[in-house]
Design an enzyme around this catalytic site. Structure first.
Site, mmCIF file in Angstrom:
data_model
loop_
_atom_site.group_PDB
_atom_site.id
_atom_site.type_symbol
_atom_site.label_atom_id
_atom_site.label_comp_id
_atom_site.label_asym_id
_atom_site.label_seq_id
_atom_site.Cartn_x
_atom_site.Cartn_y
_atom_site.Cartn_z
ATOM 1 N N ASP A 8 58.188 4.029 -48.213
ATOM 2 C CA ASP A 8 59.456 4.753 -48.257
ATOM 3 C C ASP A 8 59.349 6.131 -48.933
ATOM 4 O O ASP A 8 59.283 6.214 -50.163
ATOM 5 C CB ASP A 8 60.496 3.906 -48.981
ATOM 6 C CG ASP A 8 60.525 2.451 -48.497
ATOM 7 O OD1 ASP A 8 59.481 1.941 -48.027
ATOM 8 O OD2 ASP A 8 61.587 1.812 -48.610
ATOM 9 N N HIS A 66 69.518 2.784 -45.034
ATOM 10 C CA HIS A 66 70.076 4.139 -45.108
ATOM 11 C C HIS A 66 70.035 4.865 -43.760
ATOM 12 O O HIS A 66 70.209 6.091 -43.713
ATOM 13 C CB HIS A 66 69.334 4.959 -46.174
ATOM 14 C CG HIS A 66 69.615 4.499 -47.570
ATOM 15 N ND1 HIS A 66 70.864 4.589 -48.150
ATOM 16 C CD2 HIS A 66 68.810 3.909 -48.491
ATOM 17 C CE1 HIS A 66 70.815 4.086 -49.375
ATOM 18 N NE2 HIS A 66 69.587 3.657 -49.607
ATOM 19 N N HIS A 152 62.269 -4.600 -43.744
ATOM 20 C CA HIS A 152 62.984 -3.852 -44.780
ATOM 21 C C HIS A 152 63.944 -4.824 -45.463
ATOM 22 O O HIS A 152 64.980 -5.169 -44.898
ATOM 23 C CB HIS A 152 63.736 -2.706 -44.094
ATOM 24 C CG HIS A 152 64.141 -1.620 -45.030
ATOM 25 N ND1 HIS A 152 63.246 -0.672 -45.496
ATOM 26 C CD2 HIS A 152 65.323 -1.317 -45.607
ATOM 27 C CE1 HIS A 152 63.874 0.163 -46.298
ATOM 28 N NE2 HIS A 152 65.145 -0.204 -46.378
ATOM 29 N N HIS A 177 61.447 -1.173 -48.789
ATOM 30 C CA HIS A 177 62.788 -1.106 -49.399
ATOM 31 C C HIS A 177 62.807 -1.262 -50.898
ATOM 32 O O HIS A 177 63.626 -0.608 -51.554
ATOM 33 C CB HIS A 177 63.765 -2.122 -48.776
ATOM 34 C CG HIS A 177 65.121 -2.138 -49.407
ATOM 35 N ND1 HIS A 177 66.004 -1.087 -49.306
ATOM 36 C CD2 HIS A 177 65.745 -3.073 -50.184
ATOM 37 C CE1 HIS A 177 67.120 -1.384 -49.973
ATOM 38 N NE2 HIS A 177 66.977 -2.574 -50.517
HETATM 39 FE FE LIG Z 1 66.085 0.686 -48.097
#
Ligand SMILES: [Fe+2]
Length: 259
Positions: A8, A66, A152, A177
């Protein structure tokens, strides 16, 4: 085939270090996956960010909870097979939950993202969604591709369960995540697994955000807008070696730009 999966990417520090790292290593890999759902200050991805990932060498960018925070994602998801969102959004959501693309080796690779449901929005069941998808992909026809899953999810138990559920059926299940790299990599029945690949961004932070705003919220119970941490970032990633449709090796990576 060698695949790099970068965890991420969070804000500008994450983007900067990811680009520096990719400039050094992109030619060592046949296929590069980047989770980019936090690149826009923690909240989603813009067209500009997405273009920078592709220019840096990414073949596919995955998202997560998101996905919809930055409005550009709606259009991008409809335009390109190189940006995917969780597969288990209800029918009608823009974009794709999986994509099959050619690697630089000439082989094809399928990348899937699914999202867990513990402490996250109540989407359709990710386990059933994976079952349904695997039924539609070619098997036993010679047209099989290695399948790499970005799962995720918040809860380690849900991620571990998905790793077991998909072991022997896909090449890799890589968790995203939670932003802290775990050390439980394993090859199980030909599937590479890691609970969380970690965040590419400022590690000494509240999973990407500045401590002061986060501590204010924890200690007062009052709302305050989070701000991204600003310091040199670290890449968290995994290098996967695939053999046909199986995962053969998994190696965790943490990398900082030389001072
Ligand atoms: Fe996330």
């Amino acid at each position: 085939m060698r695949v790099l999966f970068i965890g991420d990417v969070f804000g500008n520090p994450g983007l900067a270090v990811a680009k520096s790292y990719l400039a050094e290593v992109r030619d060592d890999y046949d296929f590069i996956i980047v989770n980019g759902e936090n690149v826009a200050g923690g909240f989603g991805i813009t067209r500009k960010h997405f273009t920078q990932f592709l220019d840096a060498g990414a073949d596919v960018v995955t998202l997560g909870n998101h996905t919809w925070d930055a409005h550009d994602a709606y259009g991008l998801l409809e335009e390109t097979p190189r940006l995917i969102r969780p597969l288990n959004y209800p029918p009608g959501a823009p974009g794709l939950g999986y994509t099959t693309l050619a690697a630089r080796s000439g082989e094809r690779v399928t990348v899937v993202q699914a999202m867990g449901r513990i402490f996250l929005p109540a989407l359709d069941c990710p386990f059933r969604a994976m079952d349904d998808l695997l039924e539609t992909l070619p098997t036993g026809t010679g047209a099989e591709t290695p399948i790499i899953v970005d799962f995720h999810a918040e809860a380690t138990s849900e991620k571990k369960a998905m790793g077991e559920f998909l072991a022997g059926r896909v090449a890799a299940v890589i968790g995203t995540h939670t932003h802290v790299q775990t050390a439980d990599e394993i090859i199980k029945r030909g599937t590479a697994y890691l609970t969380d690949v970690g965040m590419t961004g400022v590690q000494d932070s509240a999973i990407g955000m500045r401590f002061d705003e986060v501590l204010y919220r924890f200690t007062t119970g009052l709302p305050r807008r989070y701000k991204p941490a600003d310091a040199p970032g670290t890449v968290c990633a995994v290098a996967l070696t695939l053999s046909g449709t199986k995962g053969a090796q998994i190696e965790r990576i943490q990398w900082q730009a030389p001072a």
